[in-house]
Design an enzyme around this catalytic site. Structure first.
Site, PDB file in Angstrom:
ATOM      1  N   TYR A 103      31.070  76.779 -42.993  1.00 25.55           N
ATOM      2  CA  TYR A 103      31.480  75.522 -42.370  1.00 25.55           C
ATOM      3  C   TYR A 103      32.965  75.332 -42.618  1.00 25.55           C
ATOM      4  O   TYR A 103      33.445  75.522 -43.748  1.00 25.55           O
ATOM      5  CB  TYR A 103      30.703  74.337 -42.979  1.00 25.55           C
ATOM      6  CG  TYR A 103      31.167  73.004 -42.424  1.00 25.55           C
ATOM      7  CD1 TYR A 103      30.522  72.420 -41.346  1.00 25.55           C
ATOM      8  CD2 TYR A 103      32.295  72.364 -42.960  1.00 25.55           C
ATOM      9  CE1 TYR A 103      30.971  71.224 -40.810  1.00 25.55           C
ATOM     10  CE2 TYR A 103      32.754  71.163 -42.423  1.00 25.55           C
ATOM     11  CZ  TYR A 103      32.087  70.609 -41.359  1.00 25.55           C
ATOM     12  OH  TYR A 103      32.538  69.429 -40.815  1.00 25.55           O
ATOM     13  N   GLU A 191      36.443  71.177 -35.883  1.00 23.19           N
ATOM     14  CA  GLU A 191      35.361  71.712 -36.718  1.00 23.19           C
ATOM     15  C   GLU A 191      34.843  73.026 -36.157  1.00 23.19           C
ATOM     16  O   GLU A 191      34.674  73.160 -34.948  1.00 23.19           O
ATOM     17  CB  GLU A 191      34.209  70.690 -36.765  1.00 23.19           C
ATOM     18  CG  GLU A 191      33.041  71.124 -37.635  1.00 23.19           C
ATOM     19  CD  GLU A 191      31.829  70.217 -37.451  1.00 23.19           C
ATOM     20  OE1 GLU A 191      31.762  69.177 -38.116  1.00 23.19           O
ATOM     21  OE2 GLU A 191      30.964  70.558 -36.623  1.00 23.19           O
TER      22      GLU A 191
END
Ligand code: ADP
Ligand code: MG
Length: 388
Positions: A103, A191
């Site tokens: 992530y 992201e």
């Protein structure tokens, strides 16, 4: 403005962040040719393009081994609803052999007043679960805007989360590119989840989420061009076309708030919420509203059938109260306003004249002094309605 995955990836590509080649489809016809034309090899992955995450868990990411299976899945997925968003387009890519899902994101952190790097070697669809059960596997590292991304930024993120240090340089390269994009595109969030580590030790962005500050859109024609493909609220579009800012708030609410300035809007919403009522939407009128503009704004608001009470809060300056009052009267005389109530708080030029216009109109418009009194008036009106 939130971009679709393929739009986000187009921006990643500009910065040299590795992505997979893929093709966007919006119809089942000719899908074989498209997949072949894009030189994709099976198995493939088909991904619903909606401005919302968690698609994997909602059935918006599917795998196909054959062209027949691909056509069948595309047929099922086109037009599917993912938590209120319709998949009008699908992104088709090769299925990748993934060793690890990381992530990675950068967001604007108001607490540290700097960009904040968030990294986890345990990313992917269960990142929320990681945050709950293994918070030590998520690193949040503020990036000093003057120094930028340093070796120690990345070393810290890897060490803190127990990730493999051998990927430091590769990760740093991706973070630096993402960081540049974060600033250049005036984003609130960039992201990559997952940033996949493939079987050959390469990092590839398999997903992309980008949120751009709407106020920067005039500087970003390439992003503005993406807007056509997004699912936008009709009232947001209608308001934008005439230079109002329409902000949907709580779906269950049935009060609308209109004001000249976002600070005032927020104060009104706070006080209304404190009294246990819910605001459906807010509208920023900007400065210098004429009677026609006020009437137009109320009309746009009433385009949301749930709204039964409109609160207009105007504080002085260049807006004339008599113009506001005239606008309120024009709006409330229209058909759409049947059964609706308007609460008006005005401060500024020609206030007395404005109150007279309202009094003589005999329309369901209540004039109140100050925000707390207006909120009390809204409360009373809503309870009278319930009681009736
Ligand atoms: P979302 O975050 O909306 O659920 P993602 O794009 O992150 O959608 O996809 C969900 C999951 O699907 C990923 O975590 C990954 O495991 C898998 N996935 C996505 N793209 C690919 C791909 N090209 N190859 C293999 N697996 C993929
Ligand atoms: Mg994802």
């Amino acid at each position: 403005m939130k971009l679709l995955e393929y739009q986000a990836k187009a921006v990643f590509e500009k910065y040299g962040i590795p992505i997979q080649k893929g093709v966007v489809v919006d119809a089942v016809e000719g899908i074989d040719e498209k997949i072949r034309g894009a030189d994709l090899r099976f198995p493939i992955v088909i991904k619903a393009q909606v401005q919302i995450g968690g698609r994997g868990k909602a059935g918006g990411v599917k795998f196909a081994d054959t062209p027949e299976e691909a056509a069948k899945l595309c047929g099922e997925m086109l037009g599917m609803d993912i938590r209120g968003f319709t998949a009008k387009e699908l992104l088709v890519l090769e299925k990748k052999d993934i060793a690890k899902e990381w992530y990675l994101s950068i967001m604007l952190d108001r607490y540290s007043k700097s960009p904040l790097l968030i990294f986890s070697p345990q990313g992917g669809m269960d990142i929320e679960e990681t945050a709950r059960t293994n918070p030590e596997r998520i690193a949040k590292v503020p990036i000093d805007p003057i120094r930028g991304v340093q070796d120690y930024t990345i070393t810290y993120a890897l060490d803190k989360t127990g990730a493999d240090g051998q990927y430091r340089d590769k990760l740093k390269e991706v973070v630096e590119k993402l960081y540049r994009m974060f600033f250049d595109y005036y984003t609130m969030l960039v992201e990559i989840n997952p940033l996949a580590l493939d079987d050959q030790g390469r990092l590839v962005a398999l997903d992309g989420k980008v949120e751009v500050d709407d106020n920067a859109l005039p500087f970003l024609p390439d992003i503005t061009a993406f807007r056509d493909k997004l699912q936008e609220d009709p009232q947001v579009i209608e308001a934008r076309n005439v230079n109002f800012l329409f902000i949907p708030i709580e779906d269950e609410g049935n009060i609308a708030v209109m004001s000249n300035g976002s600070g005032m809007l927020m104060s009104c919403i706070d006080l209304i919420s404190k009294k246990g009522m819910k605001v459906h939407a807010a509208l920023d009128l900007g400065g210098g509203a004429t009677a026609e503009r006020i009437a137009e704004a109320v009309r746009i608001m009433l385009g949301r059938p749930k709204i039964d009470t409109v609160f207009i809060c105007i504080f002085g300056g260049i807006t004339r109260c008599d113009e506001v009052a005239k606008g309120a009267v024009i709006a409330m005389q229209k058909n759409e306003a049947a059964g609706k109530h308007l609460i008006l708080r005005m401060e500024g030029t020609n206030k007395e004249e404005a109150a007279k216009i309202i009094a003589e109109s005999n329309l369901p418009i209540t004039v109140a002094e100050g925000i707390p009194n207006s909120v009390d008036a809204i409360y009373r009106i809503k309870h009278e309605k319930k009681g009736a």
